[in-house]
Design an enzyme around this catalytic site. Structure first.
Site, PDB file in Angstrom:
ATOM      1  N   LYS A  11     -25.924  50.337  47.689  1.00 48.89           N
ATOM      2  CA  LYS A  11     -24.856  50.829  46.799  1.00 48.89           C
ATOM      3  C   LYS A  11     -24.060  51.938  47.473  1.00 48.89           C
ATOM      4  O   LYS A  11     -22.829  51.955  47.469  1.00 48.89           O
ATOM      5  CB  LYS A  11     -25.454  51.360  45.495  1.00 48.89           C
ATOM      6  CG  LYS A  11     -24.464  52.196  44.662  1.00 48.89           C
ATOM      7  CD  LYS A  11     -25.092  52.768  43.429  1.00 48.89           C
ATOM      8  CE  LYS A  11     -25.852  54.020  43.607  1.00 48.89           C
ATOM      9  NZ  LYS A  11     -25.080  55.262  43.611  1.00 48.89           N
ATOM     10  N   ASN A  12     -24.769  52.892  48.090  1.00 50.44           N
ATOM     11  CA  ASN A  12     -24.093  54.072  48.636  1.00 50.44           C
ATOM     12  C   ASN A  12     -23.386  53.814  49.956  1.00 50.44           C
ATOM     13  O   ASN A  12     -22.761  54.712  50.514  1.00 50.44           O
ATOM     14  CB  ASN A  12     -25.091  55.237  48.733  1.00 50.44           C
ATOM     15  CG  ASN A  12     -25.481  55.724  47.356  1.00 50.44           C
ATOM     16  OD1 ASN A  12     -24.837  55.370  46.352  1.00 50.44           O
ATOM     17  ND2 ASN A  12     -26.533  56.504  47.269  1.00 50.44           N
ATOM     18  N   CYS A 104     -22.615  66.484  36.766  1.00 47.53           N
ATOM     19  CA  CYS A 104     -23.441  65.447  36.133  1.00 47.53           C
ATOM     20  C   CYS A 104     -24.817  66.027  35.876  1.00 47.53           C
ATOM     21  O   CYS A 104     -25.100  67.156  36.270  1.00 47.53           O
ATOM     22  CB  CYS A 104     -23.473  64.182  36.966  1.00 47.53           C
ATOM     23  SG  CYS A 104     -24.632  64.194  38.323  1.00 47.53           S
ATOM     24  N   ARG A 109     -22.229  69.638  41.323  1.00 48.28           N
ATOM     25  CA  ARG A 109     -21.611  68.698  42.285  1.00 48.28           C
ATOM     26  C   ARG A 109     -20.134  68.988  42.544  1.00 48.28           C
ATOM     27  O   ARG A 109     -19.264  68.133  42.307  1.00 48.28           O
ATOM     28  CB  ARG A 109     -21.833  67.262  41.863  1.00 48.28           C
ATOM     29  CG  ARG A 109     -23.312  66.951  41.631  1.00 48.28           C
ATOM     30  CD  ARG A 109     -23.599  65.516  41.358  1.00 48.28           C
ATOM     31  NE  ARG A 109     -23.443  64.697  42.542  1.00 48.28           N
ATOM     32  CZ  ARG A 109     -23.687  63.383  42.551  1.00 48.28           C
ATOM     33  NH1 ARG A 109     -24.078  62.795  41.445  1.00 48.28           N
ATOM     34  NH2 ARG A 109     -23.553  62.678  43.635  1.00 48.28           N
ATOM     35  N   ASP A 295     -32.834  60.978  46.583  1.00 48.46           N
ATOM     36  CA  ASP A 295     -32.750  59.788  45.734  1.00 48.46           C
ATOM     37  C   ASP A 295     -34.083  59.061  45.587  1.00 48.46           C
ATOM     38  O   ASP A 295     -34.173  58.089  44.835  1.00 48.46           O
ATOM     39  CB  ASP A 295     -31.694  58.818  46.278  1.00 48.46           C
ATOM     40  CG  ASP A 295     -30.288  59.399  46.198  1.00 48.46           C
ATOM     41  OD1 ASP A 295     -29.388  58.850  46.841  1.00 48.46           O
ATOM     42  OD2 ASP A 295     -30.111  60.417  45.501  1.00 48.46           O
ATOM     43  N   ARG A 387     -26.729  50.733  37.142  1.00 44.75           N
ATOM     44  CA  ARG A 387     -25.702  51.270  38.044  1.00 44.75           C
ATOM     45  C   ARG A 387     -26.118  51.126  39.508  1.00 44.75           C
ATOM     46  O   ARG A 387     -25.300  51.049  40.404  1.00 44.75           O
ATOM     47  CB  ARG A 387     -25.470  52.753  37.750  1.00 44.75           C
ATOM     48  CG  ARG A 387     -24.825  53.032  36.391  1.00 44.75           C
ATOM     49  CD  ARG A 387     -24.333  54.448  36.312  1.00 44.75           C
ATOM     50  NE  ARG A 387     -23.696  54.797  37.580  1.00 44.75           N
ATOM     51  CZ  ARG A 387     -23.851  55.993  38.162  1.00 44.75           C
ATOM     52  NH1 ARG A 387     -24.609  56.908  37.605  1.00 44.75           N
ATOM     53  NH2 ARG A 387     -23.259  56.245  39.307  1.00 44.75           N
TER      54      ARG A 387
HETATM   55  C1  EPZ Z   1     -24.327  61.032  47.748  1.00 37.56           C
HETATM   56  O1  EPZ Z   1     -23.701  61.843  46.761  1.00 37.56           O
HETATM   57  C2  EPZ Z   1     -25.001  59.883  46.992  1.00 37.56           C
HETATM   58  N1  EPZ Z   1     -24.005  59.164  46.216  1.00 37.56           N
HETATM   59  C3  EPZ Z   1     -26.064  60.446  46.057  1.00 37.56           C
HETATM   60  O2  EPZ Z   1     -26.754  59.337  45.480  1.00 37.56           O
HETATM   61  C4  EPZ Z   1     -27.070  61.241  46.855  1.00 37.56           C
HETATM   62  O3  EPZ Z   1     -27.988  61.845  45.981  1.00 37.56           O
HETATM   63  C5  EPZ Z   1     -26.344  62.353  47.653  1.00 37.56           C
HETATM   64  O4  EPZ Z   1     -25.319  61.769  48.487  1.00 37.56           O
HETATM   65  C6  EPZ Z   1     -27.281  63.133  48.553  1.00 37.56           C
HETATM   66  O5  EPZ Z   1     -27.961  62.290  49.412  1.00 37.56           O
HETATM   67  C7  EPZ Z   1     -23.243  58.229  46.832  1.00 37.56           C
HETATM   68  O6  EPZ Z   1     -23.300  58.003  48.027  1.00 37.56           O
HETATM   69  C8  EPZ Z   1     -22.305  57.459  45.961  1.00 37.56           C
HETATM   70  P1  EPZ Z   1     -23.490  65.335  48.597  1.00 37.56           P
HETATM   71  P2  EPZ Z   1     -22.681  63.005  47.194  1.00 37.56           P
HETATM   72  O7  EPZ Z   1     -22.046  65.655  48.657  1.00 37.56           O
HETATM   73  O8  EPZ Z   1     -21.997  62.653  48.449  1.00 37.56           O
HETATM   74  C9  EPZ Z   1     -23.259  69.957  47.427  1.00 37.56           C
HETATM   75  C10 EPZ Z   1     -27.763  58.027  43.811  1.00 37.56           C
HETATM   76  O9  EPZ Z   1     -28.770  58.251  43.119  1.00 37.56           O
HETATM   77  N2  EPZ Z   1     -21.801  69.842  47.677  1.00 37.56           N
HETATM   78  O10 EPZ Z   1     -24.165  64.961  49.859  1.00 37.56           O
HETATM   79  O11 EPZ Z   1     -21.877  63.327  46.001  1.00 37.56           O
HETATM   80  C11 EPZ Z   1     -23.686  69.120  46.209  1.00 37.56           C
HETATM   81  O12 EPZ Z   1     -23.460  69.800  45.008  1.00 37.56           O
HETATM   82  C12 EPZ Z   1     -26.735  59.150  44.057  1.00 37.56           C
HETATM   83  O13 EPZ Z   1     -27.522  56.942  44.350  1.00 37.56           O
HETATM   84  C13 EPZ Z   1     -21.015  70.979  47.633  1.00 37.56           C
HETATM   85  O14 EPZ Z   1     -21.502  72.073  47.373  1.00 37.56           O
HETATM   86  O15 EPZ Z   1     -23.707  64.203  47.484  1.00 37.56           O
HETATM   87  C14 EPZ Z   1     -25.143  68.872  46.508  1.00 37.56           C
HETATM   88  O16 EPZ Z   1     -25.893  69.957  46.088  1.00 37.56           O
HETATM   89  C15 EPZ Z   1     -26.994  60.371  43.238  1.00 37.56           C
HETATM   90  N3  EPZ Z   1     -19.674  70.846  47.862  1.00 37.56           N
HETATM   91  C16 EPZ Z   1     -25.166  68.751  48.028  1.00 37.56           C
HETATM   92  O17 EPZ Z   1     -23.970  69.364  48.512  1.00 37.56           O
HETATM   93  C17 EPZ Z   1     -19.090  69.635  48.164  1.00 37.56           C
HETATM   94  O18 EPZ Z   1     -17.870  69.550  48.350  1.00 37.56           O
HETATM   95  C18 EPZ Z   1     -25.222  67.313  48.556  1.00 37.56           C
HETATM   96  O19 EPZ Z   1     -24.237  66.559  47.895  1.00 37.56           O
HETATM   97  C19 EPZ Z   1     -19.908  68.495  48.208  1.00 37.56           C
HETATM   98  C20 EPZ Z   1     -21.277  68.619  47.962  1.00 37.56           C
END
Ligand code: EPZ
Length: 409
Positions: A11-12, A104, A109, A295, A387
């Protein structure tokens, strides 16, 4: 649980790759696409932007001949992952307007790192009326550091990479996310004619090109889906072959399973997992790739609830990703939360009860706990699980689980 299960596409990986098709006016075909509600949502968003989208079997055909630069609120709010249309729109049209994805249940996020990357490429970014507007007369490559509070950002790296492939000059992303899904996206973009080097390492270099062409691509298997079935097999003292799974994307997960007494045997089609006697408690800290993935945290916690002894699970990526704890406790588990850690006193016999899913991976953990519990567990709000898991009840039944989907009244 016994037998064999076919692992679906990731998915990701599929979501950002579908968004990347916006970067060319030519046809693209993506294969091994799982039938998930998130994939359908992304298809609706691309259609709304003007692309022709066709879901056919396990393939998605996208033709983004002519597109517009604004993502509609109602569609975006349904799926956070859709924020990754922003990079391709900015890259191709030099403008993009997308509704701000709210927080969420698993955390605030923010997208500040995505926007930092776009600004480093010369875009002007304005947040107004719940929308983020980015525009530029021209995008110019530059060096940037994209590390944040929890380290690298997966979709932030993907978004900036997709904006930079059509920029003038060279972009260097430091503290880039190294997830296999980011590498799969870079492979897709390079097949379209982009010039990306270093994907999979913390330093990614993108040399801008004038235009990109259509392509066919098969996405990688879903390592988190594979982890979920492997953990379910361990929790039910079973033996399962995960056909199509890539063990080389799952070192941290398989290492912890091994440590907890689960035998993992690689074979030509994927790998087999089976319990090797009594389970042992393990401690886990979630980290960016190649550390233990957040995850798979909830699913591993479900396993530790039926494992005799004390285990400690620390969540370092998202601030509030323990929504499953109270529901596991309803099944009889003993778990205490101390700051970012959960202390699990495992080995209790779980007993079935009605429980409520709160998010995608929490719902997977409740299904695993239900399989290991005595009696019947009813998991409500399964739209969360649809999802991210293709036909989970069908696949589990194939492995001998007694599970059925009932329409919520
Ligand atoms: C991706 O989300 C995945 N989603 C998530 O999977 C996964 O949990 C996550 O990466 C971490 O591995 C998809 O790929 C669609 P991040 P993403 O930006 O990219 C902080 C699932 O269950 N952050 O790597 O949105 C953020 O708040 C889902 O399949 C900032 O502070 O996650 C978090 O604490 C859930 N500022 C950390 O970084 C930013 O601009 C990692 O988030 C962006 C992120």
């Amino acid at each position: 649980m016994h037998g064999e299960v076919q692992i679906s596409g990731a998915k990701n990986a599929v979501l950002p790759i579908m968004a990347a098709t916006l970067l060319t006016s030519e046809r693209c075909v993506i294969r091994r696409v799982p039938r998930l509600s998130d994939v359908r949502f992304m298809g609706q968003i691309l259609t709304w932007l003007g692309a022709q989208v066709r879901l056919e079997g396990d393939a998605v055909h996208v033709h983004a001949k002519k597109i517009k630069g604004a993502g509609e609120y109602d569609l975006i709010r349904k799926m956070r992952g859709s924020i990754c249309i922003m990079g391709p729109l900015l890259g191709r049209l030099k403008k993009a307007t997308v509704s701000l994805p709210g927080g969420c249940v698993i955390g605030a996020r923010p997208i500040n790192l995505h926007l930092k990357g776009f600004e480093a490429l010369g875009a002007k970014v304005v947040i107004e009326g719940g929308y983020v507007h980015a525009s530029a007369r021209r995008l110019v490559g530059s060096a940037m550091f994209l590390g944040g509070r929890a380290g690298s950002t997966v979709l932030g790296t993907a978004n900036v990479m997709m904006a930079a492939v059509l920029a003038e000059g060279v972009t260097v992303i430091e503290s880039a996310a190294c997830e296999p899904e980011v590498v799969d996206l870079a492979n897709f973009l390079n097949a379209m004619g982009a010039r990306i080097a270093g994907a999979g390492s913390p330093t990614v270099t993108i040399t801008g090109v004038k235009e990109l062409h259509g392509v066919e691509h098969e996405v990688i298997p879903d390592r988190i889906e594979a982890a979920t079935y492997a953990i379910a097999a361990a929790a039910t003292n079973g033996e399962v072959n995960l056909r199509g799974a890539r063990a080389d994307h799952m070192h941290a997960i398989l290492d912890k399973l091994n440590e907890s007494g689960v035998k993992v045997e690689r074979n030509g089609s994927g790998f087999t997992v089976r319990r090797n006697g009594r389970l042992k408690p393990v401690d886990i800290t979630t980290l960016p790739y190649s550390g233990f993935p957040t995850d798979a945290q909830a699913q591993m916690m479900a396993l530790m609830t039926v494992t005799p002894g004390i285990s400690i699970i620390t969540e370092r990526i998202f601030e509030s990703r323990f929504m499953h704890v109270s529901e596991l406790t309803r099944l009889g588990a003993e778990i205490e939360i101390e700051g970012p850690s959960a202390i699990i006193k495992g080995g209790k016999n779980l007993s079935g009860a009605p429980v409520m899913a709160s998010d995608l991976r929490a719902s997977a953990a409740l299904v695993i706990a239900g399989l290991a519990a005595r009696g019947t567990t009813q998991v409500n709000r399964v739209y969360h699980i649809d999802r991210g898991y293709e036909n989970i009840d069908g696949k589990l039944r194939q492995l001998g689980a007694r599970i059925e989907r009932i329409e919520e009244s």
